[in-house]
Design an enzyme around this catalytic site. Structure first.
Site, mmCIF file in Angstrom:
data_model
loop_
_atom_site.group_PDB
_atom_site.id
_atom_site.type_symbol
_atom_site.label_atom_id
_atom_site.label_comp_id
_atom_site.label_asym_id
_atom_site.label_seq_id
_atom_site.Cartn_x
_atom_site.Cartn_y
_atom_site.Cartn_z
ATOM 1 N N LEU A 64 8.843 -102.991 75.813
ATOM 2 C CA LEU A 64 9.189 -102.492 77.298
ATOM 3 C C LEU A 64 9.981 -103.619 77.948
ATOM 4 O O LEU A 64 9.883 -104.905 77.679
ATOM 5 C CB LEU A 64 8.100 -102.084 77.928
ATOM 6 C CG LEU A 64 7.251 -101.055 77.161
ATOM 7 C CD1 LEU A 64 5.894 -100.884 77.813
ATOM 8 C CD2 LEU A 64 8.044 -99.584 77.320
ATOM 9 N N PRO A 65 10.768 -103.299 79.206
ATOM 10 C CA PRO A 65 11.790 -104.164 79.613
ATOM 11 C C PRO A 65 10.942 -105.449 80.451
ATOM 12 O O PRO A 65 11.494 -106.325 80.616
ATOM 13 C CB PRO A 65 12.519 -103.456 80.592
ATOM 14 C CG PRO A 65 12.414 -101.845 80.269
ATOM 15 C CD PRO A 65 10.941 -101.848 79.519
ATOM 16 N N THR A 95 8.987 -109.243 76.844
ATOM 17 C CA THR A 95 8.981 -110.420 77.672
ATOM 18 C C THR A 95 8.288 -110.243 78.933
ATOM 19 O O THR A 95 8.739 -109.381 79.859
ATOM 20 C CB THR A 95 10.281 -110.933 77.702
ATOM 21 O OG1 THR A 95 10.803 -111.443 76.465
ATOM 22 C CG2 THR A 95 10.183 -112.267 78.471
ATOM 23 N N LYS A 170 6.945 -117.321 75.230
ATOM 24 C CA LYS A 170 8.233 -116.670 75.205
ATOM 25 C C LYS A 170 9.034 -116.839 76.522
ATOM 26 O O LYS A 170 10.243 -117.010 76.250
ATOM 27 C CB LYS A 170 7.946 -115.269 75.149
ATOM 28 C CG LYS A 170 9.123 -114.207 75.195
ATOM 29 C CD LYS A 170 10.083 -114.205 74.138
ATOM 30 C CE LYS A 170 11.064 -113.145 74.261
ATOM 31 N NZ LYS A 170 11.937 -113.413 73.281
ATOM 32 N N LYS A 239 16.177 -111.510 84.111
ATOM 33 C CA LYS A 239 14.937 -110.980 84.540
ATOM 34 C C LYS A 239 14.035 -112.349 83.762
ATOM 35 O O LYS A 239 13.122 -112.906 84.588
ATOM 36 C CB LYS A 239 14.714 -109.839 84.136
ATOM 37 C CG LYS A 239 13.162 -109.393 84.072
ATOM 38 C CD LYS A 239 12.262 -109.742 82.968
ATOM 39 C CE LYS A 239 12.793 -109.059 81.708
ATOM 40 N NZ LYS A 239 11.807 -109.071 80.441
#
Length: 303
Positions: A64-65, A95, A170, A239
């Site tokens: 997912l974003p 992430t 990450k 992001k």
């Protein structure tokens, strides 16, 4: 031994490729994405809701974003937490903000569900080849149980410790990725304007101290006009850099090098590249350098 049922929520650039690898390895997948056709495109059976996938799966993968979407999927009225069952393993391949991950881990653990945060590295090409690197936080026993589901799309799986450590690694990794991509883009535009042969420039960089992931894996394609479409967008790169800044603020570590990638990808996004692959940052820098493109005859260089 019964083969675990696999579900995937999020079938975009990475989730779709990961799903296809699992399916091609012989394991059926039930997948959900707000864009309905993505399930079929990834070789999965399409589900109509998060609830349907949750009730089906023993191993449930999320791609997912960002943490806002992840929290909505997990904590929403018809979400994962409301319909999970003891013994399930959830692997979050997104992430995400580590602090959010730890909170979700605690909430799911109260229902007897293990959450592994498994940051991935290698990009779309590695996903298609099944050679992703996974940085995993959470219980080692849960990781051992879910390894057969991870094997079709990963060849390196590193257990880093408790909940949140995978997503922490990450975020740190993605910041270095952002730095190398932005800095190399700037260097390559300068090389073009200086009249250098860009293939030879890359040969020099890759044999010298300037070598990095971007010089090795991105720009040999970009200089020939292949931007490796399908990877991380400019919006998602921004992001990730913001996540890094937030994480270091929480840790009390100065963010002395964050301004470069923030400026580079901020420029790219403001010039209309936000929804394109983040490699297009080189075109944004080229735009303000006089319309330079690496793969075309440009100011001061030859194609």
């Amino acid at each position: 031994m019964t083969t675990p049922k696999v579900g995937v929520i999020g079938l975009g650039n990475m989730g779709g490729r990961i799903t296809r690898r699992i399916v091609e390895a012989g394991t059926p997948v039930l997948g959900y994405d707000p864009v309905p056709h993505r399930a079929a495109g990834a070789g999965a059976s399409g589900a109509g809701s998060v609830r349907e996938v949750t009730e089906h799966a023993d191993h449930l993968l999320l791609s997912l974003p960002d943490s806002t979407v992840i929290e909505r999927v997990v904590l929403g009225d018809d979400g994962l937490l409301a319909h999970c069952r003891a013994g399930q393993i959830v692997v979050d391949l997104s992430t995400a903000a580590p602090s959010s991950t730890v909170r979700l881990h605690t909430a799911l653990a109260e229902r007897g569900v293990e959450l592994l945060d498994a940051g991935i590295s290698g990009g779309a090409a590695a996903a298609e080849k099944g050679t992703l690197t996974l940085m995993v936080g959470g219980a080692a026993t849960a990781l051992d149980a879910v390894r057969p589901t991870l094997e079709p799309f990963s060849d390196t799986v590193v257990h880093l410790g408790g909940s949140g450590t995978g997503h922490t690694a990450k975020v740190l990794n993605n910041f270095l990725n952002a730095v190398s991509l932005a800095a190399t883009a700037e260097v390559m535009v300068a090389g073009r304007k200086a009249g250098l042969d860009l293939h030879r420039l890359l040969d020099v960089l890759n044999a010298g101290s300037g070598v990095n992931f971007a010089t090795l894996n991105r720009f040999p394609h970009i200089v020939d006009g292949d931007y490796l479409e399908g990877g991380l967008t400019g919006t998602l790169m921004m992001k990730d850099v913001a996540l890094y800044a937030d994480l270091l603020h929480e840790l009390g570590v100065p963010t002395l090098n964050v301004s470069g990638p923030l400026a580079s990808f901020g420029l790219a996004n403001s010039l209309g590249y936000a929804d394109q692959i983040s490699n297009r940052v080189v075109d944004a820098i080229g735009d303000v350098a006089g319309g330079v493109r690496l793969h075309e005859a440009g100011e001061g260089g030859e194609s």
